[in-house]
Design a protein around this motif. Structure first.
Motif, mmCIF file in Angstrom:
data_model
loop_
_atom_site.group_PDB
_atom_site.id
_atom_site.type_symbol
_atom_site.label_atom_id
_atom_site.label_comp_id
_atom_site.label_asym_id
_atom_site.label_seq_id
_atom_site.Cartn_x
_atom_site.Cartn_y
_atom_site.Cartn_z
ATOM 1 N N GLU A 45 0.830 -1.209 0.000
ATOM 2 C CA GLU A 45 0.000 0.000 0.000
ATOM 3 C C GLU A 45 0.867 1.261 0.000
ATOM 4 O O GLU A 45 0.572 2.226 -0.699
ATOM 5 N N SER A 46 1.955 1.230 0.718
ATOM 6 C CA SER A 46 2.884 2.368 0.723
ATOM 7 C C SER A 46 3.471 2.580 -0.673
ATOM 8 O O SER A 46 3.580 3.711 -1.147
ATOM 9 N N ASP A 47 3.813 1.488 -1.346
ATOM 10 C CA ASP A 47 4.338 1.594 -2.707
ATOM 11 C C ASP A 47 3.276 2.124 -3.668
ATOM 12 O O ASP A 47 3.581 2.919 -4.563
ATOM 13 N N LEU A 48 2.026 1.705 -3.503
ATOM 14 C CA LEU A 48 0.938 2.195 -4.362
ATOM 15 C C LEU A 48 0.721 3.699 -4.175
ATOM 16 O O LEU A 48 0.512 4.431 -5.144
ATOM 17 N N ILE A 49 0.783 4.141 -2.948
ATOM 18 C CA ILE A 49 0.624 5.576 -2.674
ATOM 19 C C ILE A 49 1.771 6.356 -3.310
ATOM 20 O O ILE A 49 1.560 7.383 -3.949
ATOM 21 N N ALA A 50 2.981 5.839 -3.164
ATOM 22 C CA ALA A 50 4.138 6.506 -3.787
ATOM 23 C C ALA A 50 3.993 6.525 -5.310
ATOM 24 O O ALA A 50 4.305 7.527 -5.960
ATOM 25 N N LEU A 51 3.473 5.441 -5.885
ATOM 26 C CA LEU A 51 3.262 5.383 -7.331
ATOM 27 C C LEU A 51 2.220 6.404 -7.772
ATOM 28 O O LEU A 51 2.393 7.088 -8.780
ATOM 29 N N GLU A 52 1.129 6.541 -7.022
ATOM 30 C CA GLU A 52 0.096 7.528 -7.349
ATOM 31 C C GLU A 52 0.660 8.947 -7.282
ATOM 32 O O GLU A 52 0.363 9.782 -8.145
ATOM 33 N N VAL A 53 1.478 9.225 -6.294
ATOM 34 C CA VAL A 53 2.095 10.546 -6.163
ATOM 35 C C VAL A 53 2.984 10.819 -7.374
ATOM 36 O O VAL A 53 2.942 11.901 -7.969
ATOM 37 N N LEU A 54 3.772 9.826 -7.766
ATOM 38 C CA LEU A 54 4.644 9.990 -8.924
ATOM 39 C C LEU A 54 3.833 10.177 -10.208
ATOM 40 O O LEU A 54 4.193 10.987 -11.065
ATOM 41 N N GLN A 55 2.723 9.454 -10.340
ATOM 42 C CA GLN A 55 1.876 9.617 -11.529
ATOM 43 C C GLN A 55 1.247 11.015 -11.573
ATOM 44 O O GLN A 55 1.157 11.618 -12.637
ATOM 45 N N ARG A 56 0.821 11.536 -10.422
ATOM 46 C CA ARG A 56 0.275 12.903 -10.381
ATOM 47 C C ARG A 56 1.337 13.919 -10.758
ATOM 48 O O ARG A 56 1.072 14.853 -11.513
ATOM 49 N N GLU A 57 2.548 13.745 -10.254
ATOM 50 C CA GLU A 57 3.639 14.653 -10.617
ATOM 51 C C GLU A 57 3.918 14.585 -12.121
ATOM 52 O O GLU A 57 4.094 15.608 -12.774
ATOM 53 N N ARG A 58 3.947 13.361 -12.658
ATOM 54 C CA ARG A 58 4.170 13.191 -14.088
ATOM 55 C C ARG A 58 3.078 13.901 -14.896
ATOM 56 O O ARG A 58 3.349 14.614 -15.848
ATOM 57 N N ASP A 59 1.816 13.712 -14.483
ATOM 58 C CA ASP A 59 0.703 14.363 -15.190
ATOM 59 C C ASP A 59 0.792 15.882 -15.088
ATOM 60 O O ASP A 59 0.519 16.588 -16.058
ATOM 61 N N ASP A 60 1.189 16.380 -13.914
ATOM 62 C CA ASP A 60 1.353 17.836 -13.751
ATOM 63 C C ASP A 60 2.452 18.365 -14.668
ATOM 64 O O ASP A 60 2.283 19.401 -15.313
ATOM 65 N N TYR A 61 3.570 17.650 -14.732
ATOM 66 C CA TYR A 61 4.660 18.077 -15.620
ATOM 67 C C TYR A 61 4.228 18.033 -17.085
ATOM 68 O O TYR A 61 4.557 18.914 -17.874
ATOM 69 N N LEU A 62 3.475 16.994 -17.448
ATOM 70 C CA LEU A 62 3.000 16.865 -18.822
ATOM 71 C C LEU A 62 2.036 18.002 -19.169
ATOM 72 O O LEU A 62 2.129 18.602 -20.242
ATOM 73 N N ASP A 63 1.123 18.332 -18.254
ATOM 74 C CA ASP A 63 0.201 19.454 -18.476
ATOM 75 C C ASP A 63 0.964 20.766 -18.611
ATOM 76 O O ASP A 63 0.662 21.587 -19.486
ATOM 77 N N THR A 64 1.948 20.956 -17.746
ATOM 78 C CA THR A 64 2.751 22.179 -17.804
ATOM 79 C C THR A 64 3.489 22.265 -19.136
ATOM 80 O O THR A 64 3.536 23.323 -19.760
ATOM 81 N N LEU A 65 4.043 21.157 -19.591
ATOM 82 C CA LEU A 65 4.750 21.129 -20.869
ATOM 83 C C LEU A 65 3.801 21.456 -22.020
ATOM 84 O O LEU A 65 4.134 22.238 -22.903
#
Length: 188
Positions: A45-65
Motif C-alpha cells: 500500500e505504501s508503494d501504491l501511494i508513492a506510485l500515485e504521487v509519482l503519476q500525479r507529478e508526471r501528469d502535472d509536468y506533462l500538463d505544464t509542458l
C-alpha cells in the motif's frame, strides 16, 4: 592422545571439533503468519501511494509542458502576424507617398508628355498593381457610391439617382482597403 596432541589436532584446519560461537545476534524467532502478511500489505500500500504521487507529478509536468508548448506556438503565430502587419503598414505608407507621383505622371501624360513619361508612368503603375494597388476609375454614368467616390462638384439632373458626371482624380485601393477615394463630379 595426550593433551598437547589433542590441542594440536583440534587446531589443525579441517579437524573435527566443537563449533565456534557465532559472532552475530541470535536468530529471531519467525513472526506468526498474520503479522508478516500485514507488513507485506502495508509495504504494498505504501508503494501504491508513492506510485500515485509519482503519476500525479508526471501528469502535472506533462500538463505544464503542453501549456508551455501552446503558449510558445501562440507567441510564434502572434509574432509572425505582427511582423506581417508591420510590413503591410510600411508598404501601404510607401504607396500613399507614391500616389502624388502617379498623379503627376498622369497629368504629364494627359498634357502631351513624351513617350518616356508614358513608359515611366506605365511601369510605375504596373509595378504597384502587381503588389496590390487597384485603381478606382468610375465611368461617366456609373452610379455614385459615397464609399469609394468623393463628390467635389454637383450638376443639376433629371431628379433620378445620382450618377458620376466626370472623373477629376482617380481613387485607389490597396489590397482591398480604400486608400484614396476617386474625386468625381456628380449629376442629380
Amino acid at each position: 592422545m595426550s593433551d598437547p596432541d589433542l590441542r594440536a589436532a583440534l587446531t589443525r584446519p579441517g579437524a573435527p571439533g566443537p563449533e565456534p560461537a557465532s559472532a552475530g545476534p541470535p536468530p529471531s524467532p519467525e513472526p506468526p503468519e498474520g503479522e508478516g502478511l500485514a507488513e507485506a500489505e502495508a509495504a504494498v500500500e505504501s508503494d501504491l501511494i508513492a506510485l500515485e504521487v509519482l503519476q500525479r507529478e508526471r501528469d502535472d509536468y506533462l500538463d505544464t509542458l503542453r501549456r508551455l508548448q501552446a503558449d510558445f506556438d501562440n507567441f510564434r503565430k502572434r509574432t509572425l502576424k505582427q511582423q506581417s502587419d508591420l510590413l503591410e503598414r510600411a508598404a501601404r505608407g510607401l504607396v500613399e507617398k507614391l500616389l502624388p507621383v502617379l498623379d503627376a505622371a498622369d497629368l504629364a501624360v494627359a498634357h502631351g508628355g513624351g513617350e518616356a513619361v508614358v513608359q515611366v508612368a506605365g511601369l510605375l503603375m504596373d509595378t504597384l498593381m502587381k503588389e496590390g494597388l487597384e485603381g478606382i476609375d468610375p465611368e461617366v454614368g456609373d452610379p455614385f457610391d459615397p464609399t469609394v467616390h468623393e463628390a467635389v462638384a454637383h450638376e443639376p439632373g433629371d431628379g433620378g439617382a445620382q450618377v458620376v458626371a466626370g472623373l477629376m482624380r482617380p481613387g485607389y485601393r490597396w489590397k482591398g482597403e480604400l486608400l484614396r477615394p476617386a474625386m468625381v463630379q456628380v449629376r442629380g
